[in-house]
Scaffold this motif. Structure first.
Motif, PDB file in Angstrom:
ATOM      1  N   TRP A  43       0.827  -1.204   0.000  1.00  0.00           N
ATOM      2  CA  TRP A  43       0.000   0.000   0.000  1.00  0.00           C
ATOM      3  C   TRP A  43       0.863   1.257   0.000  1.00  0.00           C
ATOM      4  CZ3 TRP A  43      -0.116   4.091   3.361  1.00  0.00           C
ATOM      5  CH2 TRP A  43      -1.143   5.037   3.147  1.00  0.00           C
ATOM      6  N   ALA A  44       1.901   1.282   0.856  1.00  0.00           N
ATOM      7  CA  ALA A  44       2.768   2.457   0.957  1.00  0.00           C
ATOM      8  C   ALA A  44       3.483   2.728  -0.371  1.00  0.00           C
ATOM      9  CB  ALA A  44       3.793   2.259   2.074  1.00  0.00           C
ATOM     10  N   THR A  45       3.943   1.672  -1.020  1.00  0.00           N
ATOM     11  CA  THR A  45       4.646   1.837  -2.289  1.00  0.00           C
ATOM     12  C   THR A  45       3.707   2.347  -3.380  1.00  0.00           C
ATOM     13  OG1 THR A  45       6.174   0.047  -1.718  1.00  0.00           O
ATOM     14  CG2 THR A  45       6.030   0.654  -4.039  1.00  0.00           C
ATOM     15  N   HIS A  51       1.808   9.487  -5.779  1.00  0.00           N
ATOM     16  CA  HIS A  51       1.976  10.815  -5.177  1.00  0.00           C
ATOM     17  C   HIS A  51       3.472  11.088  -5.011  1.00  0.00           C
ATOM     18  CE1 HIS A  51      -2.032   9.366  -3.948  1.00  0.00           C
ATOM     19  NE2 HIS A  51      -2.419  10.630  -3.941  1.00  0.00           N
ATOM     20  N   ARG A  52       4.150  11.263  -6.114  1.00  0.00           N
ATOM     21  CA  ARG A  52       5.613  11.392  -6.106  1.00  0.00           C
ATOM     22  C   ARG A  52       6.122  12.574  -5.278  1.00  0.00           C
ATOM     23  NH1 ARG A  52       8.760   8.623  -9.774  1.00  0.00           N
ATOM     24  NH2 ARG A  52       7.772   6.628 -10.274  1.00  0.00           N
ATOM     25  N   TRP A  53       5.293  13.561  -5.081  1.00  0.00           N
ATOM     26  CA  TRP A  53       5.717  14.749  -4.345  1.00  0.00           C
ATOM     27  C   TRP A  53       6.114  14.444  -2.907  1.00  0.00           C
ATOM     28  CZ3 TRP A  53       2.764  15.267  -0.071  1.00  0.00           C
ATOM     29  CH2 TRP A  53       1.481  14.717  -0.102  1.00  0.00           C
ATOM     30  N   ILE A  54       5.643  13.317  -2.388  1.00  0.00           N
ATOM     31  CA  ILE A  54       5.913  13.014  -0.976  1.00  0.00           C
ATOM     32  C   ILE A  54       7.386  12.735  -0.731  1.00  0.00           C
ATOM     33  CG2 ILE A  54       5.620  10.502  -1.022  1.00  0.00           C
ATOM     34  CD1 ILE A  54       4.003  10.787   1.586  1.00  0.00           C
ATOM     35  N   GLY A  62      11.809  10.874   8.156  1.00  0.00           N
ATOM     36  CA  GLY A  62      12.894  10.390   9.006  1.00  0.00           C
ATOM     37  C   GLY A  62      12.800  10.955  10.411  1.00  0.00           C
ATOM     38  N   PHE A  63      12.480  12.237  10.505  1.00  0.00           N
ATOM     39  CA  PHE A  63      12.310  12.865  11.817  1.00  0.00           C
ATOM     40  C   PHE A  63      11.164  12.227  12.574  1.00  0.00           C
ATOM     41  CE2 PHE A  63      10.013  15.938  14.430  1.00  0.00           C
ATOM     42  CZ  PHE A  63      10.998  16.283  15.340  1.00  0.00           C
ATOM     43  N   LEU A  64      10.057  11.983  11.879  1.00  0.00           N
ATOM     44  CA  LEU A  64       8.891  11.397  12.527  1.00  0.00           C
ATOM     45  C   LEU A  64       9.192   9.996  13.054  1.00  0.00           C
ATOM     46  CD1 LEU A  64       5.893  11.606  13.223  1.00  0.00           C
ATOM     47  CD2 LEU A  64       5.366  10.751  10.935  1.00  0.00           C
ATOM     48  N   SER A  65       9.874   9.208  12.245  1.00  0.00           N
ATOM     49  CA  SER A  65      10.234   7.857  12.674  1.00  0.00           C
ATOM     50  C   SER A  65      11.165   7.887  13.878  1.00  0.00           C
ATOM     51  CB  SER A  65      10.896   7.109  11.513  1.00  0.00           C
ATOM     52  OG  SER A  65      11.255   5.795  11.902  1.00  0.00           O
ATOM     53  N   GLY A  66      12.158   8.796  13.838  1.00  0.00           N
ATOM     54  CA  GLY A  66      13.089   8.927  14.961  1.00  0.00           C
ATOM     55  C   GLY A  66      12.399   9.406  16.220  1.00  0.00           C
ATOM     56  N   TRP A  67      11.459  10.333  16.058  1.00  0.00           N
ATOM     57  CA  TRP A  67      10.733  10.859  17.215  1.00  0.00           C
ATOM     58  C   TRP A  67       9.888   9.768  17.870  1.00  0.00           C
ATOM     59  CZ3 TRP A  67       5.534  11.325  18.471  1.00  0.00           C
ATOM     60  CH2 TRP A  67       5.247  12.133  19.576  1.00  0.00           C
ATOM     61  N   ILE A  68       9.247   8.937  17.059  1.00  0.00           N
ATOM     62  CA  ILE A  68       8.423   7.848  17.597  1.00  0.00           C
ATOM     63  C   ILE A  68       9.278   6.889  18.422  1.00  0.00           C
ATOM     64  CG2 ILE A  68       7.067   5.811  16.965  1.00  0.00           C
ATOM     65  CD1 ILE A  68       6.009   7.406  14.585  1.00  0.00           C
ATOM     66  N   LEU A 108       6.684   3.893   7.244  1.00  0.00           N
ATOM     67  CA  LEU A 108       6.932   5.320   7.056  1.00  0.00           C
ATOM     68  C   LEU A 108       8.104   5.565   6.121  1.00  0.00           C
ATOM     69  CD1 LEU A 108       6.446   6.748  10.684  1.00  0.00           C
ATOM     70  CD2 LEU A 108       5.017   7.191   8.671  1.00  0.00           C
ATOM     71  N   THR A 109       9.156   4.764   6.283  1.00  0.00           N
ATOM     72  CA  THR A 109      10.331   4.918   5.429  1.00  0.00           C
ATOM     73  C   THR A 109       9.982   4.684   3.966  1.00  0.00           C
ATOM     74  OG1 THR A 109      11.782   4.185   7.226  1.00  0.00           O
ATOM     75  CG2 THR A 109      12.671   4.094   5.000  1.00  0.00           C
ATOM     76  N   HIS A 110       9.241   3.613   3.691  1.00  0.00           N
ATOM     77  CA  HIS A 110       8.851   3.321   2.315  1.00  0.00           C
ATOM     78  C   HIS A 110       7.850   4.350   1.779  1.00  0.00           C
ATOM     79  CE1 HIS A 110      10.540  -0.738   1.321  1.00  0.00           C
ATOM     80  NE2 HIS A 110      10.815  -0.674   2.614  1.00  0.00           N
ATOM     81  N   LEU A 111       6.963   4.813   2.634  1.00  0.00           N
ATOM     82  CA  LEU A 111       5.958   5.779   2.207  1.00  0.00           C
ATOM     83  C   LEU A 111       6.597   7.077   1.730  1.00  0.00           C
ATOM     84  CD1 LEU A 111       2.949   6.564   1.984  1.00  0.00           C
ATOM     85  CD2 LEU A 111       3.102   7.391   4.350  1.00  0.00           C
ATOM     86  N   PHE A 112       7.645   7.522   2.426  1.00  0.00           N
ATOM     87  CA  PHE A 112       8.307   8.777   2.073  1.00  0.00           C
ATOM     88  C   PHE A 112       9.438   8.591   1.062  1.00  0.00           C
ATOM     89  CE2 PHE A 112       6.192   9.995   5.990  1.00  0.00           C
ATOM     90  CZ  PHE A 112       5.795  11.295   5.733  1.00  0.00           C
ATOM     91  N   GLY A 113       9.633   7.372   0.593  1.00  0.00           N
ATOM     92  CA  GLY A 113      10.635   7.146  -0.446  1.00  0.00           C
ATOM     93  C   GLY A 113      12.001   6.761   0.068  1.00  0.00           C
TER      94      GLY A 113
END
Length: 243
Positions: A43-45, A51-54, A62-68, A108-113
């Motif tokens: 789904w993320a891919t 939505h290539r702009w993401i 990366g910040f969001l993943s690290g913060w979590i 999240l990593t795959h979703l943001f590329g």
């Protein structure tokens, strides 16, 4: 001699009766987790591709993943290193939160590329879920190491569709350079069960198409690989000696 054989048969039967249901349950847990991973990554891919702009928001991802992880997963942020430490030097039960956190982080990593392998995620989910059985079964020492090894095998096998490779991989992690045959049966059962559970969810593993040119073994190519392997081995040896 006959009594000795009967005793061996009794020990083997007792071993199978003990580990068969446990290994099957480990496979079910790991297979279900891998199914969630594979479906969510798909789904993320697909969403990212439409939505290539993401990709421009990758630093935010990366910040969001690290913060979590900073807020909720400081005790599991070691990832695969934590698994190895618990197998070779058991201390505490691997927290359950490792499974959802590593799943979320990978998605999240795959979703943001970003780039993140699925094998580490599957191993961490399979092992952390398997280790929850330690509380119920009150396993310690060798029994817990076998349980964790089965979780690793099931995670690897279910995410790649390779039960035999998953079994061997788990055994190698348990004891580098030699195989502990006590973990062979549980790892194999867990790997097969994990793979079958993933398939039951309707998920199919990617088929790797082999190029015809790869099938032909080129002598110089083989020699080159051997030379590079020796260079890497020597380099790793000196790094290990200095460390």
């Amino acid at each position: 001699m006959k009594q000795f054989r009967q005793f061996e048969t009794f020990i083997a039967l007792r071993y199978i009766i003990k580990w068969l249901p446990i290994s099957f349950l480990v496979g079910v847990l790991a297979g279900t987790a891998s199914a969630a991973l594979l479906s969510s990554l798909e789904w993320a891919t697909d969403w990212r591709e439409s939505h290539r702009w993401i990709i421009y928001l990758l630093p935010l991802g990366g910040f969001l993943s690290g913060w979590i992880y900073h807020q909720f997963g400081q005790d599991v942020e070691a990832g695969n290193n934590l698994l190895l430490e618990e197998i070779h030097n058991p201390k505490d039960i691997i927290p359950f939160r490792m499974a959802p956190l590593v799943l979320l982080g990978t998605d999240l990593t795959h979703l943001f590329g970003g780039s993140a392998g699925r094998e580490g995620t599957a191993l961490q989910m399979g092992t952390s879920l398997a280790d929850q059985l330690t509380k119920i079964l009150h396993f310690q020492g060798a029994n817990r190491r076998i349980l964790l090894t089965a979780g690793i095998s099931a995670g690897f096998a279910s995410v790649f569709g390779t039960p035999l490779a998953g079994t061997v991989f788990g055994l190698e992690v348990l004891s580098i350079g030699k195989i502990n045959y006590d973990a062979l049966f549980p790892s194999l059962i867990a790997a097969i069960a994990g793979n079958q559970v993933t398939l039951l969810f309707g998920l199919h593993h990617a088929a790797n198409q082999q190029s015809p040119s790869i099938r032909t073994i080129i002598i110089w190519g083989l020699i080159s690989v051997i030379i590079v392997g020796v260079i890497f081995s020597v380099n790793a040896f000196f790094i290990w000696e200095k460390g």
